[in-house]
Design an enzyme around this catalytic site. Structure first.
Site, PDB file in Angstrom:
ATOM      1  N   ASP A 206      44.110  43.379  31.921  1.00  0.00           N
ATOM      2  CA  ASP A 206      44.302  42.002  31.449  1.00  0.00           C
ATOM      3  C   ASP A 206      44.992  42.115  30.103  1.00  0.00           C
ATOM      4  O   ASP A 206      45.244  43.236  29.618  1.00  0.00           O
ATOM      5  CB  ASP A 206      42.939  41.283  31.326  1.00  0.00           C
ATOM      6  CG  ASP A 206      43.069  39.775  31.538  1.00  0.00           C
ATOM      7  OD1 ASP A 206      43.999  39.193  30.953  1.00  0.00           O
ATOM      8  OD2 ASP A 206      42.257  39.197  32.280  1.00  0.00           O
ATOM      9  N   HIS A 284      48.665  37.281  32.641  1.00  0.00           N
ATOM     10  CA  HIS A 284      47.704  38.125  31.918  1.00  0.00           C
ATOM     11  C   HIS A 284      48.249  39.544  31.793  1.00  0.00           C
ATOM     12  O   HIS A 284      47.521  40.519  31.972  1.00  0.00           O
ATOM     13  CB  HIS A 284      46.356  38.154  32.657  1.00  0.00           C
ATOM     14  CG  HIS A 284      45.608  36.860  32.556  1.00  0.00           C
ATOM     15  ND1 HIS A 284      44.835  36.524  31.479  1.00  0.00           N
ATOM     16  CD2 HIS A 284      45.516  35.806  33.400  1.00  0.00           C
ATOM     17  CE1 HIS A 284      44.293  35.328  31.661  1.00  0.00           C
ATOM     18  NE2 HIS A 284      44.691  34.858  32.822  1.00  0.00           N
ATOM     19  N   GLU A 346      45.970  31.525  36.178  1.00  0.00           N
ATOM     20  CA  GLU A 346      46.477  31.072  34.880  1.00  0.00           C
ATOM     21  C   GLU A 346      47.876  31.614  34.567  1.00  0.00           C
ATOM     22  O   GLU A 346      48.104  32.187  33.506  1.00  0.00           O
ATOM     23  CB  GLU A 346      45.487  31.473  33.778  1.00  0.00           C
ATOM     24  CG  GLU A 346      44.101  30.883  34.014  1.00  0.00           C
ATOM     25  CD  GLU A 346      43.057  31.317  32.985  1.00  0.00           C
ATOM     26  OE1 GLU A 346      42.338  30.454  32.501  1.00  0.00           O
ATOM     27  OE2 GLU A 346      42.965  32.531  32.694  1.00  0.00           O
TER      28      GLU A 346
HETATM   29  C1  ACM Z   1      39.582  33.142  35.598  1.00  0.00           C
HETATM   30  O1  ACM Z   1      38.474  32.874  35.133  1.00  0.00           O
HETATM   31  N1  ACM Z   1      40.673  32.943  34.864  1.00  0.00           N
HETATM   32  C2  ACM Z   1      39.745  33.669  36.930  1.00  0.00           C
END
Ligand code: ACM
Ligand code: ZN
Length: 634
Positions: A206, A284, A346
């Site tokens: 991430d 991410h 996201e």
């Molecule tokens: C998440 O909590 N962004 C999967």
């Protein structure tokens, strides 16, 4: 001779005294979490001692591992080294393991404790393993090394038939925002299996750190696993704050070597836990973007914009596909799991909007917009993974712009994405933030460690992976439930445990137990024994559910304040003071809302059996109202 008799009597009294001290009333309680399908409790107990044997009446090549696991538990609890025999024809003082084809459920088991012997039967070794976990919870709490050795453990006579409601009972851990050691990952797996969870979702990469080495792209860990250490918002790093230990600046981070990853996979396999690795894409993605600029979109100044929704790789570039397929190759070489998690959550679209390459790609492929661009990317990655005989799962955003064929969905933003995906015929794992995100506050933010949002124990217990508004014909697509521990604010193992416990126990019941057996009051009663079991094993759990919330309401006619108090565990007694002193077992018991006289300082806490549970809550009305007035004036 007389003296000897007196000595023997004294010894007897002492031994009885010790035994009685060992077997407190909580020891005799049968408090199993998750609640089994059926449970009959009878009088008497099996006495486990150093003469107890273990016998495999019928096993497979792996049954011995399950037996070893039980031996380890007993040894760690009380230093009794159980001996294993092939057969014990007398059926006395023996624990029998037996593979039994008559048991229907693959993970199901039966556990029968009689005064003479214990019998664990299951269709497969995994069921024997879960029977062992249940047996572990029947052990008395107070056994310990001093009372072990020549002592005895009283295990209540019970008859249990059990099987899980769902095959997928998952738990996630984010090791990117904060890094956790190999030892802690093993402990985390131990925590899972105690409560019969079986899928460990390892969030390995991430923005704040890349934790899996990829030989084809060594900079991912050489550079991307490290950042300059900070104490404030430490996880929320900027590109300029990358830092390796060799830079001379204090570095924070780390990664797992491939051998360590293999070791953890083996550890999990031996405990019937499957590990699903997650390789986040296309968002991410700061570490790849910073170390491999070929991945950056045109016009994306990653060092500045990387944290403003532009931490996405350029999906208009062929290099990006090659990059991730190589990473997936090495990931699939390491992890035997059928499923690979490819993230997809996201994903900001603005970098793609401003990138000539991405825009050209959209035109060339006849895509409608950037959502379809993401879907195109995810579909191509899915096809690649499928071509290697594996399958993918992604966060529910992968639905937007069209769900890749064959992809499974992890529904985190709520139930809706999961319901839609199941109705489209895709398999779904429910992980809604409203019920299963353990990074959220579990109590009053003013006394809890920093977190986000709110997820109380009662909220977790209300989780049902199968929502009502799903087409009954599609319900079979719901594989189960999944809880997440994101670690923005969680830096240490102790803190991670605090966020997990006791919510993990509530969660385990929602994914294992049949719906008819769910009952929060019963759960809370059983939880009390588990507090003791966890304490004994040095696990840091939270008592937030016992904390008292004090609220006031003004009666504007009489200008009086009405005070109400509540905790999550209503049946426990709340005691309070109005004189500034700490509440004690002698303080008045809260009977219901009451009017204040001239008092302004209220303190309250929960008490049971003469002991305070949780923190002392406090409200100073004078102070509170002064602040409110000041805020109004400003
Ligand atoms: C998440 O909590 N962004 C999967
Ligand atoms: Zn681009």
């Amino acid at each position: 001779m007389k003296a000897n008799i007196i000595t023997m009597k004294l010894v007897l009294i002492l031994v009885l005294g010790l035994t009685m001290a060992c077997e407190s009333s909580i020891d005799k309680e049968v408090s199993i979490i998750p609640q089994p399908v059926s449970l009959d409790i009878n009088k008497g107990s099996f006495r486990l001692n150093s003469n107890t044997q273990v016998s495999i009446a019928k096993g497979t090549g792996k049954t011995q591992k399950v037996v070893d696991h039980l031996k380890d538990i007993i040894d760690a609890s009380c230093e009794i080294d159980l001996s294993v025999v092939k057969e014990n024809p007398s059926k006395e003082n023996v624990i029998i393991f037996e593979i039994c084809v008559d048991i229907k459920d693959k993970e199901g088991y039966e556990l029968h404790v009689s005064k003479d012997y214990i019998h664990i039967k299951a269709k497969e070794d995994v069921g024997l393993f879960y029977g062992t976990q249940t047996l572990r919870q029947l052990l008395p709490v107070s056994i310990n090394k001093q009372h072990g050795g020549e002592g005895e453990l009283a295990i209540p006579v019970v008859s249990i038939k059990d099987a899980p409601r769902f095959g997928w009972r998952g738990l996630h851990l984010d090791v990117s925002r904060h890094f956790f050691s190999v030892d802690f990952i093993k402990k985390y797996i131990d925590h899972m299996v105690r409560y019969k969870l079986n899928v460990f979702h390892w969030h390995l990469v991430d923005g704040p750190g890349w934790r899996i080495p990829i030989d084809a792209f060594p900079k991912l860990t050489d550079e991307g696993a490290w950042r300059v250490d900070k104490t404030h918002d430490e996880w929320n790093w900027r590109a300029t704050e990358m830092g390796k230990p060799s830079d001379g600046r204090p570095a924070y981070g780390g990664y797992y070597s491939k051998d360590e990853i293999r070791e953890i996979i083996k550890y999990a396999e031996e405990r019937f836990v499957q590990i699903i690795p997650e390789i986040e894409m296309p968002g991410h993605s700061l570490p790849p973007l910073l170390s491999y600029p070929e991945l950056v979109c045109e016009n994306n100044n990653i060092a500045i914009d990387g944290l403003r929704g532009k931490d996405v790789v350029c999906v208009g570039s062929e290099f990006t596909y090659q990059f991730f397929t190589k990473i997936l190759d090495e990931t699939m070489d390491l992890f035997p799991s059928k499923l690979i998690h490819i993230g997809g959550d996201e994903v900001g679209k603005s970098a793609w909007k401003e990138c000539g390459r991405c825009q050209q790609f959209i035109k060339k492929e006849g895509l409608k917009d950037e959502k379809e661009l993401q879907s195109h990317f995810m579909s191509r990655i899915t096809e690649y993974v499928n071509s290697k005989g594996r399958e993918v799962i992604g966060w529910d955003e992968i639905m937007e712009g069209g769900l890749p064929k064959n992809a499974k969905v992890m529904s985190w933003r709520g139930y809706e994405g999961g319901i839609k995906s199941a109705n489209l015929g895709h398999d779904v794992v429910m992980s809604p933030i409203s019920h299963t995100y353990f990074d959220l506050y579990q109590g009053d933010p003013s006394i809890e460690p920093k977190a986000y949002g709110k997820l109380y124990l009662t909220d977790v217990y209300k989780f049902d992976p199968v929502p009502e508004d799903i087409d009954p014909a599609k319900q079979h697509h719901i594989l189960g439930g999944h809880a997440c521990l994101w670690t923005e604010h969680v830096r240490t193992p102790e803190h991670a445990e605090y966020m997990l416990f006791p919510r993990l126990l509530a969660f385990s019941e929602t994914v294992w137990s049949v719906k008819e057996n769910l009952n929060f009051d019963s759960f809370m009663t059983r939880l009390e024994k588990h507090h003791r079991l966890l304490e004994k094993d040095g696990i840091n759990y939270s008592m937030s559910a016992y904390n008292v919330a004090i609220s006031e309401q003004i009666d504007s006619i009489d200008n009086k304040y009405m005070i109400s108090m509540a905790n999550e565990v209503n049946r426990h007694l709340i005691r309070y003071t109005l004189d500034g002193k700490e509440p004690s077992i002698h303080s008045p018991v809260y009977q219901g809302p009451f009017y204040l006289g001239n008092e302004t300082l209220i303190k309250a806490a929960s008490f049971r059996n003469g002991k305070r549970l949780g923190e002392i809550a406090e409200i100073d009305l004078d102070h509170k109202h002064k602040i409110e007035e000041t805020n109004q004036v400003n």
